[in-house]
Design a protein around this motif. Structure first.
Motif, PDB file in Angstrom:
ATOM      1  N   HIS A 126       1.330  -1.338   0.022  1.00 10.53           N
ATOM      2  CA  HIS A 126      -0.037  -0.082  -0.112  1.00 10.53           C
ATOM      3  C   HIS A 126       0.685   0.920   0.041  1.00 10.53           C
ATOM      4  N   GLU A 127       2.065   0.611   0.689  1.00 13.19           N
ATOM      5  CA  GLU A 127       2.597   2.499   0.787  1.00 13.19           C
ATOM      6  C   GLU A 127       3.407   2.784  -0.707  1.00 13.19           C
ATOM      7  N   ASP A 128       3.696   4.509   0.214  1.00 12.66           N
ATOM      8  CA  ASP A 128       4.137   5.151  -1.795  1.00 12.66           C
ATOM      9  C   ASP A 128       5.527   4.963  -1.408  1.00 12.66           C
ATOM     10  N   GLU A 129       6.421   6.095  -1.701  1.00 13.78           N
ATOM     11  CA  GLU A 129       7.765   6.533  -1.676  1.00 13.78           C
ATOM     12  C   GLU A 129       8.101   6.945  -0.690  1.00 13.78           C
ATOM     13  N   TRP A 130       7.009   8.134  -0.188  1.00 11.59           N
ATOM     14  CA  TRP A 130       7.468   8.350   0.832  1.00 11.59           C
ATOM     15  C   TRP A 130       6.743   7.758   2.393  1.00 11.59           C
ATOM     16  N   GLN A 131       6.498   6.671   2.005  1.00 10.74           N
ATOM     17  CA  GLN A 131       5.861   5.959   3.051  1.00 10.74           C
ATOM     18  C   GLN A 131       4.468   6.626   4.446  1.00 10.74           C
ATOM     19  N   ASN A 132       3.751   7.739   3.454  1.00 12.91           N
ATOM     20  CA  ASN A 132       2.513   8.024   3.591  1.00 12.91           C
ATOM     21  C   ASN A 132       1.589   7.643   4.577  1.00 12.91           C
ATOM     22  N   GLU A 133       0.878   7.687   5.544  1.00 15.68           N
ATOM     23  CA  GLU A 133      -0.536   7.241   5.920  1.00 15.68           C
ATOM     24  C   GLU A 133      -1.248   7.683   4.586  1.00 15.68           C
ATOM     25  N   TYR A 134      -1.647   8.794   3.904  1.00 15.22           N
ATOM     26  CA  TYR A 134      -1.852   8.640   3.176  1.00 15.22           C
ATOM     27  C   TYR A 134      -1.675   8.999   1.804  1.00 15.22           C
ATOM     28  N   LEU A 135      -2.513   8.553   0.743  1.00 16.19           N
ATOM     29  CA  LEU A 135      -1.636   9.495  -0.912  1.00 16.19           C
ATOM     30  C   LEU A 135      -2.201  10.092  -1.673  1.00 16.19           C
ATOM     31  N   PRO A 136      -1.189  10.044  -2.443  1.00 12.61           N
ATOM     32  CA  PRO A 136      -2.198  11.298  -3.390  1.00 12.61           C
ATOM     33  C   PRO A 136      -1.974  10.260  -4.165  1.00 12.61           C
ATOM     34  N   ASP A 137      -2.989  10.966  -5.349  1.00 14.20           N
ATOM     35  CA  ASP A 137      -4.372   9.777  -6.046  1.00 14.20           C
ATOM     36  C   ASP A 137      -2.776   8.778  -7.048  1.00 14.20           C
ATOM     37  N   CYS A 138      -1.526   9.370  -7.200  1.00 12.40           N
ATOM     38  CA  CYS A 138      -1.238   9.070  -8.577  1.00 12.40           C
ATOM     39  C   CYS A 138      -0.408   7.688  -7.627  1.00 12.40           C
ATOM     40  N   ALA A 139      -0.070   7.986  -6.298  1.00 11.99           N
ATOM     41  CA  ALA A 139       0.511   6.407  -6.170  1.00 11.99           C
ATOM     42  C   ALA A 139      -0.636   4.948  -5.262  1.00 11.99           C
ATOM     43  N   ALA A 177      10.151 -19.191  -8.427  1.00 13.28           N
ATOM     44  CA  ALA A 177       9.472 -17.906  -8.708  1.00 13.28           C
ATOM     45  C   ALA A 177      10.119 -17.311  -8.725  1.00 13.28           C
ATOM     46  N   LYS A 178      10.479 -15.972  -9.846  1.00 12.72           N
ATOM     47  CA  LYS A 178      10.678 -14.913  -9.978  1.00 12.72           C
ATOM     48  C   LYS A 178       9.504 -13.830  -9.176  1.00 12.72           C
ATOM     49  N   ILE A 179       9.626 -12.914  -8.288  1.00 16.57           N
ATOM     50  CA  ILE A 179       8.812 -11.977  -7.372  1.00 16.57           C
ATOM     51  C   ILE A 179       9.369 -10.743  -8.122  1.00 16.57           C
ATOM     52  N   GLY A 180       9.247  -9.826  -8.539  1.00 18.56           N
ATOM     53  CA  GLY A 180       9.516  -8.227  -8.799  1.00 18.56           C
ATOM     54  C   GLY A 180       9.136  -7.833  -7.247  1.00 18.56           C
ATOM     55  N   TYR A 181       9.617  -6.387  -6.752  1.00 18.58           N
ATOM     56  CA  TYR A 181       9.042  -5.224  -5.977  1.00 18.58           C
ATOM     57  C   TYR A 181       9.767  -4.471  -6.378  1.00 18.58           C
ATOM     58  N   ASP A 182       9.117  -3.446  -5.962  1.00 15.32           N
ATOM     59  CA  ASP A 182       9.744  -1.612  -6.265  1.00 15.32           C
ATOM     60  C   ASP A 182      10.312  -1.193  -5.278  1.00 15.32           C
ATOM     61  N   PRO A 183      11.549  -1.459  -5.566  1.00 13.53           N
ATOM     62  CA  PRO A 183      12.523  -0.617  -4.559  1.00 13.53           C
ATOM     63  C   PRO A 183      12.607   0.492  -3.447  1.00 13.53           C
ATOM     64  N   ARG A 184      12.058   1.392  -4.227  1.00 12.97           N
ATOM     65  CA  ARG A 184      11.320   2.948  -3.984  1.00 12.97           C
ATOM     66  C   ARG A 184       9.926   2.813  -2.672  1.00 12.97           C
ATOM     67  N   LEU A 185       9.671   1.194  -3.038  1.00 15.28           N
ATOM     68  CA  LEU A 185       7.999   1.171  -2.225  1.00 15.28           C
ATOM     69  C   LEU A 185       8.139   0.497  -0.497  1.00 15.28           C
ATOM     70  N   VAL A 186       9.644  -0.003  -0.199  1.00 12.04           N
ATOM     71  CA  VAL A 186       9.330  -1.482   0.436  1.00 12.04           C
ATOM     72  C   VAL A 186      10.554  -0.929   1.548  1.00 12.04           C
ATOM     73  N   GLN A 228      -2.508   3.301 -17.824  1.00 13.14           N
ATOM     74  CA  GLN A 228      -1.789   4.872 -18.818  1.00 13.14           C
ATOM     75  C   GLN A 228      -2.850   5.764 -18.186  1.00 13.14           C
ATOM     76  N   ASP A 229      -4.045   6.023 -17.545  1.00 10.80           N
ATOM     77  CA  ASP A 229      -4.436   6.770 -16.663  1.00 10.80           C
ATOM     78  C   ASP A 229      -3.992   7.498 -15.166  1.00 10.80           C
ATOM     79  N   ARG A 230      -2.897   7.294 -15.170  1.00 10.70           N
ATOM     80  CA  ARG A 230      -2.355   7.732 -13.907  1.00 10.70           C
ATOM     81  C   ARG A 230      -2.813   8.932 -12.971  1.00 10.70           C
ATOM     82  N   PRO A 231      -3.261   9.143 -12.161  1.00 12.90           N
ATOM     83  CA  PRO A 231      -2.777  10.709 -12.265  1.00 12.90           C
ATOM     84  C   PRO A 231      -1.610  11.269 -12.256  1.00 12.90           C
ATOM     85  N   ALA A 232      -1.545  12.928 -12.173  1.00 11.66           N
ATOM     86  CA  ALA A 232      -0.079  12.937 -12.323  1.00 11.66           C
ATOM     87  C   ALA A 232      -0.024  13.292 -11.215  1.00 11.66           C
ATOM     88  N   GLU A 233       1.284  13.648 -11.052  1.00  9.66           N
ATOM     89  CA  GLU A 233       2.635  13.751  -9.568  1.00  9.66           C
ATOM     90  C   GLU A 233       2.125  14.812  -8.777  1.00  9.66           C
TER      91      GLU A 233
END
Length: 603
Positions: free
Chosen positions: A37-50, A116-125, A157-162
């Motif tokens: 669930h977390e974003d790049e800043w480990q926020n509790e509430y997220l911007p729409d793009c995250a 299995a090879k399972i991907g992860y985004d290191p910015r989010l963990v 594709q229709d991801r909100p802008a940052e």
């Protein structure tokens, strides 16, 4: 209006997203993807793009995770969101798992297909969470693969802008201390510990340290970005350039350089050989990877702004008192309105959300809600983190209870208050449970305790009367609150879960015991209070601390079994109500004042 009622997500969202994600996995040669669930800043509430988890699954809760494989998908949520997770995700696509007892690390070890090879985004963990995942994966013969670009970002594709709202200075009138002073004293602490600099990636840390606020995150006035604080008190702030105004540059002065977000990674590369402090609970694995690659000596430790931010200064305490008095006027107007309208049988949960927001807006000072209001009629009140939607919207039940947990963001303070009120004639059972909750609330308001006491040591006081009846509640009793910042702020809290942070003067914390009868009703009584030195106890040997209540709103006398209260408890409630009347009564219209006088009459 700030709050919305058509919650994004739902089962159809997951049905649309999964094929797109799986196509990305095939291109990358991955068998699965870990989606926190977390974003790049480990926020509790997220911007729409995250809101990646919501986009991928349809689940919009504030805590959870998913693992998406080529042929299966799993959603992890905790007990607060079990029913919501079931209702918002497609049952034929997602298997439900408990986030606490059967979380992603457990799943990797017990159920992940070998090889299995399972991907992860290191910015989010965060690194510690990643280490647990990697340990479980290794035991199962699974490879976790860091991805350079998140497959969800590619598929969406229709991801909100940052967000790019301008950053605004937060005046010293409210903060009580200049940014230069804060940076200097924290820099001295870093220097004394032999640390060259601290990397800060928490937006709340930036907001407090630089005395800035933003609008990048809903419900919390944060500006997304990162910073490096040097031991000499100088700093580098990394934010999107469109957020920076000439006013901001002048406000921060020459000791703070402002750079773009991509420059942050380049700055990390220049830390070779330096001792750099980073908080592993707030910064992502990506930051740690970059520092290690640069040859920095990484010191894992608590963000140095956390404790100073928790210890509110005199200006912040004065500000939060003003905010609570202002909020108390809105609450009195609302509770009077509710008592007039609820017996008519037409009010809905959404009507009430709009009403309390309208009364706060009428103060002329509301910046935002501090969280989406929890407006629960009858059985909906039994879900502590219920959020009303157009689909779930319920009329206020007669001869039942209504629970409203709400709060506001003001420039001088953040509020959070819960009141449970009777509609019609409450049952003897309702009154008994309400009084037990009230007794716990009063116990935690009146307690005096020695220096060094943690919130965990006090938690049982709020539960004792409920325990005596064989009851309890499953959420924490109290959370820290910021000063025009997050409504949930650490490091202190009051809960069964052990917490090793002692309560200190200036800390604001909620006091919110409750009782919840599934399919029946919910009860919670919540005030905010702050830690103060207590009046010395005659004959005592140690200096004591106590609490001063900030919230100013009547507690429903109609729900109290007076005979269950001790004399000391009655005295506390009468004194509290007298304070509410004295501070709020002169600020409301005559009809509301007459209602308030009755609502706060001595027991």
């Amino acid at each position: 209006m700030f709050q919305t009622y058509d919650v994004r997500g739902g089962a159809d969202q997951g049905r649309k997203a999964l094929p797109l994600i799986r196509a990305q996995l095939e291109q990358l040669g991955l068998d699965g993807l870990f989606v926190p669930h977390e974003d790049e800043w480990q926020n509790e509430y997220l911007p729409d793009c995250a809101e990646r988890l919501a986009w991928a699954t349809g689940f919009t809760g504030s805590a959870g995770a998913a693992i998406i494989l080529r042929d299966k998908a799993y959603l992890f949520s905790d007990g607060r969101y079990t029913q919501q997770a079931l209702s918002q995700t497609a049952p034929e696509l997602f298997e439900q798992r408990d986030l606490v007892d059967q979380g992603p690390a457990f799943w990797l070890k017990a159920e992940a297909p070998a090889g299995a090879k399972i991907g992860y985004d290191p910015r989010l963990v965060p690194p510690d969470a990643l280490a647990r995942l990697k340990e479980s994966a290794a035991q199962a013969g699974v490879e976790l693969v860091a991805v350079g670009v998140n497959p969800i970002d590619q598929a969406w594709q229709d991801r909100p802008a940052e967000p790019s709202a301008e950053i605004v200075p937060h005046p010293e009138t409210f903060s009580g201390e200049s940014s230069a002073s804060k940076r200097s004293r924290i820099g001295e602490k870093l220097s004394g510990d032999g640390i060259e600099a601290s990397v800060l990636t928490s937006p709340a840390a930036l907001a407090w340290l630089f005395n800035i606020r933003g609008k990048d995150v809903t419900r919390t006035p944060l500006a997304l970005g990162s910073a490096i604080l040097n031991k000499d008190g100088t700093a580098q702030l990394f934010v999107k350039p469109e957020k920076v105004t000439p006013e901001l540059r002048g406000f921060l002065g020459n000791e703070v350089s402002i750079s773009t977000e991509p420059d942050f990674v380049e700055a990390l590369k220049k830390t070779s050989g330096k001792r750099i402090l980073v908080d592993p609970s707030l910064s992502s694995a990506h930051v740690f990877d970059a520092l290690h690659a640069a040859g920095a000596q990484v010191v894992r430790g608590q963000d140095p702004t956390i404790m100073p931010r928790a210890l509110k200064n005199a200006a912040e305490i004065a500000g939060t008192k003003r905010a609570h008095a202002r909020d108390g006027v809105a609450l009195a107007n609302f509770l009077h309105w509710f008592d007039m309208e609820a017996p008519k049988g037409k009010l809905t949960e959404i009507d009430i959300c709009k009403a309390i927001e309208g009364f706060r807006l009428a103060t002329g000072a509301l910046q935002d809600l501090s969280f989406d209001s929890i407006s629960g009629a009858g059985p909906n009140g039994a879900f502590p983190h219920y959020r009303v939607t157009v689909e779930s919207n319920r009329k206020v039940d007669q001869d039942n209870l209504f629970l409203l947990d709400s709060g506001g963001q003001y420039l001088d303070g953040t509020t959070d208050v819960t009141r449970t009120v009777a509609v019609g004639t409450p049952s003897a059972e309702m009154k008994d449970r309400f009084t037990r909750v009230l007794k716990g609330h009063i116990a935690l308001s009146r307690v005096r305790f020695p220096k060094g006491t943690t919130g965990s040591a006090l938690d049982a006081l709020a539960r004792m009367s409920l325990w005596e009846g064989g009851f309890d509640y499953d959420h924490g009793t109290g959370h820290g609150v910021g000063s025009y910042l997050g409504v949930h702020e650490g490091p202190h809290r009051i809960a069964k879960v052990p917490n090793h942070v002692a309560l200190e003067p200036g800390m604001i914390v909620s006091n919110e015991p409750g009782f919840y009868k599934i399919d029946g009703y919910g009860i919670r009584t919540e005030n905010l209070q702050y830690v103060t030195p207590a009046t010395p106890i005659e004959g005592g040997e140690r200096p004591m601390l106590g609490f001063e209540t900030l919230t100013l709103a009547p507690i429903d006398r109609r729900l109290i079994v007076v005979e269950m209260l001790t004399e000391a408890e009655r005295v506390w409630l009468n004194q509290y109500h007298a304070k509410v009347l004295a501070e709020i009564g002169p600020r409301v219209e005559a009809d509301v004042r007459a209602w308030l006088e009755a609502a706060t009459a001595p027991l």
